[in-house]
Write a protein that holds these residues in place. Sequence first.
Motif, PDB file in Angstrom:
ATOM      1  N   THR A  75     -11.213   9.868   7.058  1.00 12.61           N
ATOM      2  CA  THR A  75     -11.055   8.674   7.881  1.00 12.61           C
ATOM      3  C   THR A  75      -9.668   8.079   7.651  1.00 12.61           C
ATOM      4  O   THR A  75      -8.965   8.460   6.715  1.00 12.61           O
ATOM      5  N   LEU A  76      -9.300   7.143   8.507  1.00 14.52           N
ATOM      6  CA  LEU A  76      -8.035   6.430   8.323  1.00 14.52           C
ATOM      7  C   LEU A  76      -8.156   5.485   7.139  1.00 14.52           C
ATOM      8  O   LEU A  76      -9.098   4.688   7.054  1.00 14.52           O
ATOM      9  N   LYS A  77      -7.192   5.551   6.240  1.00 23.72           N
ATOM     10  CA  LYS A  77      -7.165   4.682   5.055  1.00 23.72           C
ATOM     11  C   LYS A  77      -6.223   3.502   5.266  1.00 23.72           C
ATOM     12  O   LYS A  77      -6.263   2.523   4.509  1.00 23.72           O
ATOM     13  N   ILE A 111      -0.424  12.228   6.454  1.00 25.04           N
ATOM     14  CA  ILE A 111      -1.672  12.986   6.392  1.00 25.04           C
ATOM     15  C   ILE A 111      -1.811  13.506   4.968  1.00 25.04           C
ATOM     16  O   ILE A 111      -1.045  14.375   4.537  1.00 25.04           O
ATOM     17  N   ALA A 112      -2.753  12.931   4.228  1.00 26.18           N
ATOM     18  CA  ALA A 112      -2.958  13.273   2.817  1.00 26.18           C
ATOM     19  C   ALA A 112      -4.231  14.094   2.664  1.00 26.18           C
ATOM     20  O   ALA A 112      -5.184  13.937   3.440  1.00 26.18           O
ATOM     21  N   HIS A 113      -4.264  14.938   1.659  1.00 25.59           N
ATOM     22  CA  HIS A 113      -5.455  15.758   1.423  1.00 25.59           C
ATOM     23  C   HIS A 113      -6.453  15.049   0.517  1.00 25.59           C
ATOM     24  O   HIS A 113      -7.660  15.261   0.644  1.00 25.59           O
ATOM     25  N   GLU A 114      -5.964  14.220  -0.368  1.00 24.81           N
ATOM     26  CA  GLU A 114      -6.835  13.578  -1.355  1.00 24.81           C
ATOM     27  C   GLU A 114      -6.858  12.056  -1.147  1.00 24.81           C
ATOM     28  O   GLU A 114      -6.125  11.517  -0.317  1.00 24.81           O
ATOM     29  N   PRO A 115      -7.699  11.337  -1.907  1.00 20.33           N
ATOM     30  CA  PRO A 115      -7.854   9.891  -1.698  1.00 20.33           C
ATOM     31  C   PRO A 115      -6.549   9.120  -1.876  1.00 20.33           C
ATOM     32  O   PRO A 115      -5.659   9.538  -2.616  1.00 20.33           O
ATOM     33  N   THR A 116      -6.465   7.990  -1.203  1.00 21.82           N
ATOM     34  CA  THR A 116      -5.315   7.102  -1.333  1.00 21.82           C
ATOM     35  C   THR A 116      -5.582   6.007  -2.353  1.00 21.82           C
ATOM     36  O   THR A 116      -4.671   5.570  -3.062  1.00 21.82           O
ATOM     37  N   PHE A 117      -6.852   5.597  -2.477  1.00 26.51           N
ATOM     38  CA  PHE A 117      -7.179   4.446  -3.320  1.00 26.51           C
ATOM     39  C   PHE A 117      -8.138   4.787  -4.455  1.00 26.51           C
ATOM     40  O   PHE A 117      -9.124   4.110  -4.696  1.00 26.51           O
ATOM     41  N   TYR A 118      -7.882   5.919  -5.124  1.00 27.56           N
ATOM     42  CA  TYR A 118      -8.387   6.179  -6.478  1.00 27.56           C
ATOM     43  C   TYR A 118      -9.893   6.451  -6.576  1.00 27.56           C
ATOM     44  O   TYR A 118     -10.442   6.418  -7.681  1.00 27.56           O
ATOM     45  N   HIS A 120     -13.246   8.860  -4.352  1.00 24.54           N
ATOM     46  CA  HIS A 120     -13.495   9.855  -3.311  1.00 24.54           C
ATOM     47  C   HIS A 120     -13.725   9.233  -1.932  1.00 24.54           C
ATOM     48  O   HIS A 120     -13.258   9.754  -0.918  1.00 24.54           O
ATOM     49  N   GLN A 121     -14.439   8.144  -1.883  1.00 27.23           N
ATOM     50  CA  GLN A 121     -14.737   7.504  -0.610  1.00 27.23           C
ATOM     51  C   GLN A 121     -13.667   6.499  -0.186  1.00 27.23           C
ATOM     52  O   GLN A 121     -13.774   5.893   0.879  1.00 27.23           O
ATOM     53  N   ASP A 122     -12.649   6.300  -0.998  1.00 26.83           N
ATOM     54  CA  ASP A 122     -11.615   5.293  -0.740  1.00 26.83           C
ATOM     55  C   ASP A 122     -12.219   3.902  -0.529  1.00 26.83           C
ATOM     56  O   ASP A 122     -11.750   3.116   0.292  1.00 26.83           O
ATOM     57  N   GLN A 123     -13.267   3.598  -1.292  1.00 24.96           N
ATOM     58  CA  GLN A 123     -13.833   2.256  -1.253  1.00 24.96           C
ATOM     59  C   GLN A 123     -12.873   1.299  -1.958  1.00 24.96           C
ATOM     60  O   GLN A 123     -12.335   1.613  -3.023  1.00 24.96           O
ATOM     61  N   THR A 124     -12.653   0.138  -1.374  1.00 27.05           N
ATOM     62  CA  THR A 124     -11.623  -0.768  -1.903  1.00 27.05           C
ATOM     63  C   THR A 124     -12.144  -2.139  -2.325  1.00 27.05           C
ATOM     64  O   THR A 124     -11.390  -2.930  -2.877  1.00 27.05           O
ATOM     65  N   ALA A 125     -13.429  -2.435  -2.092  1.00 27.74           N
ATOM     66  CA  ALA A 125     -13.960  -3.754  -2.455  1.00 27.74           C
ATOM     67  C   ALA A 125     -13.771  -4.031  -3.939  1.00 27.74           C
ATOM     68  O   ALA A 125     -13.421  -5.160  -4.333  1.00 27.74           O
ATOM     69  N   TRP A 126     -13.960  -3.045  -4.760  1.00 30.53           N
ATOM     70  CA  TRP A 126     -13.839  -3.229  -6.205  1.00 30.53           C
ATOM     71  C   TRP A 126     -12.385  -3.394  -6.647  1.00 30.53           C
ATOM     72  O   TRP A 126     -12.103  -3.778  -7.775  1.00 30.53           O
ATOM     73  N   LEU A 127     -11.448  -3.111  -5.732  1.00 31.69           N
ATOM     74  CA  LEU A 127     -10.017  -3.217  -6.035  1.00 31.69           C
ATOM     75  C   LEU A 127      -9.372  -4.456  -5.415  1.00 31.69           C
ATOM     76  O   LEU A 127      -8.153  -4.634  -5.515  1.00 31.69           O
ATOM     77  N   ALA A 128     -10.175  -5.311  -4.789  1.00 36.69           N
ATOM     78  CA  ALA A 128      -9.637  -6.412  -3.988  1.00 36.69           C
ATOM     79  C   ALA A 128      -8.627  -7.268  -4.739  1.00 36.69           C
ATOM     80  O   ALA A 128      -7.642  -7.735  -4.152  1.00 36.69           O
ATOM     81  N   ASN A 129      -8.824  -7.463  -6.022  1.00 32.63           N
ATOM     82  CA  ASN A 129      -7.926  -8.319  -6.807  1.00 32.63           C
ATOM     83  C   ASN A 129      -6.991  -7.525  -7.709  1.00 32.63           C
ATOM     84  O   ASN A 129      -6.330  -8.105  -8.586  1.00 32.63           O
ATOM     85  N   TYR A 135      -0.413  -4.000  -3.830  1.00 29.85           N
ATOM     86  CA  TYR A 135       0.980  -3.624  -3.558  1.00 29.85           C
ATOM     87  C   TYR A 135       1.019  -2.444  -2.589  1.00 29.85           C
ATOM     88  O   TYR A 135       1.791  -2.440  -1.621  1.00 29.85           O
ATOM     89  N   LYS A 136       0.199  -1.439  -2.856  1.00 31.29           N
ATOM     90  CA  LYS A 136       0.198  -0.237  -2.033  1.00 31.29           C
ATOM     91  C   LYS A 136      -0.309  -0.534  -0.620  1.00 31.29           C
ATOM     92  O   LYS A 136       0.300  -0.111   0.382  1.00 31.29           O
ATOM     93  N   ALA A 137      -1.416  -1.265  -0.535  1.00 33.54           N
ATOM     94  CA  ALA A 137      -1.984  -1.597   0.778  1.00 33.54           C
ATOM     95  C   ALA A 137      -1.026  -2.459   1.591  1.00 33.54           C
ATOM     96  O   ALA A 137      -0.860  -2.260   2.807  1.00 33.54           O
ATOM     97  N   ASP A 138      -0.375  -3.398   0.930  1.00 35.98           N
ATOM     98  CA  ASP A 138       0.575  -4.274   1.624  1.00 35.98           C
ATOM     99  C   ASP A 138       1.797  -3.500   2.103  1.00 35.98           C
ATOM    100  O   ASP A 138       2.323  -3.761   3.191  1.00 35.98           O
ATOM    101  N   LEU A 139       2.266  -2.542   1.296  1.00 36.06           N
ATOM    102  CA  LEU A 139       3.417  -1.726   1.670  1.00 36.06           C
ATOM    103  C   LEU A 139       3.117  -0.948   2.954  1.00 36.06           C
ATOM    104  O   LEU A 139       3.954  -0.884   3.867  1.00 36.06           O
TER     105      LEU A 139
END
Length: 311
Positions: A75-77, A111-118, A120-129, A135-139
């Motif tokens: 999916t789009l990250k 186009i990346a082969h592996e996760p962007t946010f650490y 497998h599912q690239d879930q980001t709720a746990w990374l919100a703070n 920094y990466k998401a804002d960039l």
Amino acid sequence: MSTNNYPFQLGQDQSRRKFIYNFTKAAGVATLLTSPVISHADSFFVPPAPVTVGEVMDMFINQVPGAPFNSTVDTLKAGNRDIQVTGIVTTMFATIEVIRKSIALGANFIIAHEPTFYNHQDQTAWLANDEVYRYKADLLQQHNIAVWRNHDYIHSINPDGVRMGLLKQLGWQSYYNPVATNVLMLPTTSLSSLIDHLKQKLFIDKVRYIGDLKQNCQKILLMPGAAGGTRQIQAMGKEKPDVLICGEIQEWETAEYVRDAQAKGQKLSLIVLGHIASEEPGSEFMANWLKEKLPGMKITHLLSNNSLSFL
């Protein structure tokens, strides 16, 4: 050390590029025009036709049997499908360094082969703070860059794009068997020479292995990426290879199986390349595929390299 009778001309590519396909031609396609009034052909550059992120995604997905998948991590990250593409970067990981290089290249689609946010599912709720995530998401947001993970789809084309990219880089395409896709019958060589070949072709400084370096190897079980201990062990039990070449392992699973097999008297060795080294050629495969489909588009393969160093 055993005599090197390896058939793949080890060292021949040692002087070739250390960075693969970092830049590609961005010129348009030269077109010849003829006219009943003009006696000669004039040529000019045609810019690539406008294409969106979603159109590029669908172009690849449409060639995959059974696609689109109902459940997938592909999916789009970042970004959205409607972004008009100015340039494409393929890579293993959309690292901050890769993002910065993409910005410098004027590319807004990674186009990346592996996760962007650490994960497998690239879930980001746990990374919100988390400041690194932010920094990466804002960039990505600031530069309107789309990131699409192409993992399940590239592995699902026939033949597997990652496997074929790896075989091409190793010079083993002619040994590919469409019936047993992970088994290769190579000319007999020593384990030592086999390791040398892998290191030189994949630009690896060190590998982990189990086995006698003088052992003759012919039947190869090739499992790039992270297949998991159960699949690796079951495949070794079924195929009875001389050596398993894989991306990564759980040390307390596959490695212990190989150690016990050797203690039992079985001729079985193990070479662990590292996940990134074993699948990076798949991202280069993707770049080459895109170049054929999108002539005139600036397409670059960027190495994300290994995050770990070895002493």
